[in-house]
Design an enzyme around this catalytic site. Structure first.
Site, short mmCIF file in Angstrom:
data_model
loop_
_atom_site.label_atom_id
_atom_site.label_comp_id
_atom_site.label_asym_id
_atom_site.label_seq_id
_atom_site.Cartn_x
_atom_site.Cartn_y
_atom_site.Cartn_z
N GLY A 200 106.70 13.22 -72.51
CA GLY A 200 108.05 13.21 -71.97
C GLY A 200 108.81 14.50 -72.15
O GLY A 200 109.96 14.62 -71.74
N HIS A 271 97.26 21.08 -78.87
CA HIS A 271 95.88 21.43 -78.52
C HIS A 271 95.55 22.89 -78.84
O HIS A 271 94.44 23.35 -78.53
CB HIS A 271 95.57 21.14 -77.04
#
Length: 390
Positions: A200, A271
Site C-alpha cells: 500500500g 528485497h
C-alpha cells in the site's frame, strides 16, 4: 487496539487449549458481552460472502449460562455479513450458540463438524407457512453466510489471498502449496507470525491483505506486520502493525523484545540484499525452534557481491548465494553476550522453490530455545542461553 483488548483476545485464544473449564473462567473474568464481541468480530472476519440469497437480518445470540449477548447482522448478496443497528425483534432469522462451544470451534484445530448452532426463530409471523419456497431458501442461505464464519476450517491460501485482497495473489498461485505444506504443523497452534512489508506504500489504509490472509490461515495466530509507512489503520484483533525499517538494528531488537519470540518470519520487505541480511541476523536467532524463516522474491536482489556465481534473475543461484552470505555473517559472532549463533548448527532444513526460500530452524540443537518455552513475549534484549545437562 488497546492493551486491554489485546489481553482479552489473547485470553480467549489461550482458553481454547484448556477446554470448557478454562473458557468458563475467561468468560467469568472478562464478562459475557466482552468475550461475545470478540467472537462476533472473528465470525464476521471469517464468514463467506453471501451467494444467491435474499437481503435479510440475522440475529446471532451467544449464551453463557443464563447470560445472553445478541448481535443483529445485515446480510446482502455478494457481501459478507455486517453489524446493523436493527432491533432484535426485526431479525428474519435468529441463531443461538453457547460461547464455550464457539470458542472451542473457532480457536482449536479444525474439527470438521462446526459449532452446535441452533435456529430459534425463522421469519416470525410467516416462517414455514409461506408459499414462496424460493424466498425461504434465499433467507436460509443468508443465515448460512453467518454460519460459514463459525468454524476453524478455512480454504486454501490461494483462495484466502483473493478474498482478502492480498497483493500476492499471482505469486501465491505457485507458492501456496509450499506454504501450506511447510506450515501445516503450525496451523492449529498459537503462532506468532511476523511479516516484513505490508504493502500500500504511503497510504495508511491500503495494503495488509497478506496479514488478513495469515490471520485467517492461522485461526489462533497473532499476526505482526512491519512497514516503513504508518499502517496503524489496519490494526484489528490479532493483527498489529509497526512502523520501522528492516535495516534498523535497534528497531528489530525492540520488536523481538516486545512481541517475540516468533514462530514464522516472512521477509517480503525491501528485497535489498543488505536489508535481507540485517533482518535475518537479528530475527533468526529469536525464531523459535521448529519455526520457519521465509525469504521471498529472491531474484529481486542481486547477490553477485556475496557470491560470484549468482546470476541476477536466477532464483536458485540467488538462494545459494544468500545461504553463503548468511553463513558468512552468522559466523562473525552477532550477539552482545559473546555467543555465536551457528547457522549450520541450527538450520534443520533449507527448501528452495521458485523465487522463495524456506529455512527451518532445528528444534533440538545445542543452545537453542527448548520447545517448552512460553510463546508469550519474554525477551530482555539478550538471547537466552540454554546449556546441555552435564
Amino acid at each position: 487496539m488497546t492493551t486491554t483488548r489485546t489481553e482479552l483476545v489473547e485470553s480467549v485464544l489461550r482458553s481454547a487449549s484448556g477446554g470448557w473449564r478454562r473458557v468458563t473462567e475467561v468468560v467469568e473474568r472478562w464478562g459475557t458481552d466482552a468475550v461475545a464481541a470478540v467472537l462476533v468480530d472473528e465470525i464476521l472476519f471469517r464468514s463467506e460472502p453471501a451467494a444467491d440469497c435474499a437481503t435479510a437480518t440475522v440475529g446471532l445470540e451467544l449464551t453463557h449460562g443464563s447470560a445472553r449477548h445478541t448481535t443483529i447482522l445485515d446480510v446482502t448478496e455478494r457481501s459478507r455479513p455486517a453489524r446493523t443497528g436493527a432491533a432484535t425483534a426485526d431479525a428474519d432469522v435468529r441463531l443461538e450458540c453457547s460461547i464455550a462451544d464457539l470458542v472451542l470451534e473457532l480457536y482449536r484445530s479444525d474439527t470438521g463438524r462446526g459449532p452446535d448452532m441452533r435456529v430459534t426463530r425463522f421469519l416470525p409471523g410467516e416462517g414455514h407457512l409461506s408459499s414462496d419456497t424460493e424466498r425461504l431458501h434465499r433467507i436460509a442461505r443468508a443465515a448460512d453466510a453467518v454460519v460459514s464464519g463459525c468454524t476453524s476450517h478455512s480454504p486454501g491460501l490461494a483462495t484466502l489471498a483473493l478474498r482478502h485482497d492480498s497483493d500476492r495473489c499471482s505469486s501465491l498461485q505457485l507458492s501456496a502449496p509450499h506454504f501450506e505444506r511447510h506450515f501445516r504443523a503450525l496451523r492449529g497452534q498459537e503462532v506468532r507470525l511476523l511479516e516484513l512489508g505490508i504493502g500500500g506504500y504511503e497510504r495508511p489504509d491500503q495494503g495488509g491483505g497478506s496479514l488478513r490472509m495469515w490471520k485467517h490461515f492461522f485461526p489462533r495466530g497473532q499476526i505482526y506486520g512491519v512497514d516503513v509507512f504508518d499502517k496503524s489503520p489496519l490494526d484489528e484483533d490479532r493483527i498489529t502493525t509497526l512502523r520501522g525499517r528492516q535495516d534498523d538494528r535497534e528497531f528489530l531488537d525492540r520488536l523481538c523484545r516486545d512481541h517475540g519470540p516468533f514462530d514464522v518470519v516472512i521477509d517480503d520487505g525491501s528485497h535489498a540484499a543488505g536489508d535481507v541480511l540485517t533482518a535475518f541476523e537479528h530475527l533468526y536467532p529469536r525464531l523459535r525452534p521448529g519455526g520457519w524463516y521465509v525469504i521471498e522474491d529472491l531474484s529481486a536482489s542481486s547477490w553477485a557481491r556475496h557470491d560470484g556465481d549468482a546470476v541476477p534473475g536466477d532464483s536458485i543461484a540467488a538462494a545459494l548465494a544468500l545461504v553463503n552470505a548468511l553463513r558468512e555473517r552468522m559466523g562473525r559472532g552477532l550477539r552482545a553476550d559473546g555467543g555465536s549463533p551457528d547457522l549450520a548448527g541450527s538450520l534443520a532444513g533449507l527448501n528452495l522453490h521458485h523465487n522463495i526460500a524456506f529455512l527451518e530452524k532445528g528444534a533440538g540443537v545445542a543452545g537453542a530455545l527448548p520447545q517448552w518455552v512460553s510463546r508469550r513475549p519474554f525477551w530482555n534484549g539478550v538471547t537466552p542461553q540454554v546449556h546441555p545437562a552435564r
